[in-house]
Design an enzyme around this catalytic site. Structure first.
Site, PDB file in Angstrom:
ATOM      1  N   ASN A 161       0.901  -1.227  -0.117  1.00 14.00           N
ATOM      2  CA  ASN A 161       0.092   0.089  -0.152  1.00 14.00           C
ATOM      3  C   ASN A 161       0.853   1.198   0.050  1.00 14.00           C
ATOM      4  O   ASN A 161       2.254   1.219   0.370  1.00 14.00           O
ATOM      5  CB  ASN A 161      -0.847  -0.088   1.279  1.00 14.00           C
TER       6      ASN A 161
ATOM      7  N   GLU B  24      -4.276  -1.487   5.864  1.00 13.91           N
ATOM      8  CA  GLU B  24      -2.994  -0.700   6.657  1.00 13.91           C
ATOM      9  C   GLU B  24      -3.060   0.707   6.967  1.00 13.91           C
ATOM     10  O   GLU B  24      -2.429   1.562   7.388  1.00 13.91           O
ATOM     11  CB  GLU B  24      -1.959  -1.257   6.250  1.00 13.91           C
TER      12      GLU B  24
ATOM     13  N   HIS C 299       4.861   0.746   1.461  1.00 14.06           N
ATOM     14  CA  HIS C 299       4.793  -0.715   2.170  1.00 14.06           C
ATOM     15  C   HIS C 299       4.774  -1.545   1.025  1.00 14.06           C
ATOM     16  O   HIS C 299       3.714  -1.766   0.338  1.00 14.06           O
ATOM     17  CB  HIS C 299       3.668  -0.871   3.125  1.00 14.06           C
TER      18      HIS C 299
ATOM     19  N   HIS D 284       5.898  -5.708  -0.548  1.00 14.43           N
ATOM     20  CA  HIS D 284       6.310  -7.090  -0.081  1.00 14.43           C
ATOM     21  C   HIS D 284       7.634  -7.569  -0.974  1.00 14.43           C
ATOM     22  O   HIS D 284       7.916  -8.527  -1.332  1.00 14.43           O
ATOM     23  CB  HIS D 284       5.482  -8.132  -0.248  1.00 14.43           C
TER      24      HIS D 284
ATOM     25  N   HIS E  21       6.719 -10.261   7.003  1.00 14.10           N
ATOM     26  CA  HIS E  21       5.643  -9.384   6.221  1.00 14.10           C
ATOM     27  C   HIS E  21       6.292  -8.513   5.131  1.00 14.10           C
ATOM     28  O   HIS E  21       6.123  -9.073   4.050  1.00 14.10           O
ATOM     29  CB  HIS E  21       5.299  -8.178   7.213  1.00 14.10           C
TER      30      HIS E  21
END
Length: 224
Positions: free
Chosen positions: A30, A77, A96, A98, A160
């Protein structure tokens, strides 16, 4: 034109740029930006294809998570992003992801020490591991808020992914790339089974002082 059109466009352009570079995959991650001069943020919607996203899909909320604009549900989030903006007045953009190499280090709980001048200059003294908490929970919000006050601009969330900040979105995007470079280099060093060298302490502190000088300009402006 609406008053939030520019920030909505910025969110979409950033998301698609990061998707094309492989830092965002599927609908994971996000992105948010602080609305200048207001206690509000713009953030990506939850579980939505980045390449189909248009500015009208971006959500506008207060830092207390009150919806202002947006037909879609905001990222799960959102509370985490709001908590960061409240804790860090120098932060105006949050990404954010991954991203793979950084995420790999979160699995083995391996913080990245001060390996490169550029790393410390823009990310901070080290890239630390923030303890695990389930996504979209109050536990995660509290854990993040407690662990981001040391003025670093990049963190690794255990099991995460990456959490990256910038005084503006361009800086946040660059920091995503600096972080992944450092993560890959550190992983390769670990695999070599030889000790990774760190930059000298004096150099680290000089580089970090330049980062803090940049941040303080924004901290001062936010109080005016």
């Amino acid at each position: 034109m609406g008053q939030y059109d520019d920030v909505k466009k910025l969110i979409v352009e950033t998301a698609q740029k990061l998707f094309m570079k492989g830092y965002l995959m599927a609908t994971g991650g996000n992105i948010s930006v602080r609305i200048p001069g207001q206690d509000k943020l713009a953030i990506t919607p939850t579980n939505y294809d980045y390449m189909k996203m248009v500015p009208e899909d971006v959500c506008i909320l207060t830092l207390d998570s009150e919806s202002i604009e947006g037909m879609l549900k905001p990222s799960v989030e959102t509370g985490m992003h709001a908590a960061i903006y409240k804790a860090r007045s120098d932060v105006n953009a949050i990404i954010h992801t991954h991203q793979v190499y950084t995420s790999a280090l979160t699995l083995i709980k391996a913080p990245i020490p001060a390996l490169f001048d550029e790393q410390v200059r823009f990310l901070g003294r080290s890239v630390e591991i923030i303890p695990y908490a389930p996504s979209g929970t109050g536990m995660l919000v509290n854990t993040i808020a407690k662990n981001v006050r040391n003025h670093n601009n990049a963190y690794m969330m255990q099991n995460h992914g990456a959490l990256v900040f910038g005084t503006d979105m361009d800086r946040a995007i660059d920091n995503v790339e600096v972080l992944e470079k450092c993560a890959l280099a550190y992983l390769l060093a670990i695999l070599s089974e030889r000790k990774a060298g760190k930059i000298p302490l004096a150099v680290r502190e000089i580089a970090f002082s330049k980062l803090r000088a940049d941040q303080k300009k924004y901290e001062t402006n936010s109080k005016q």
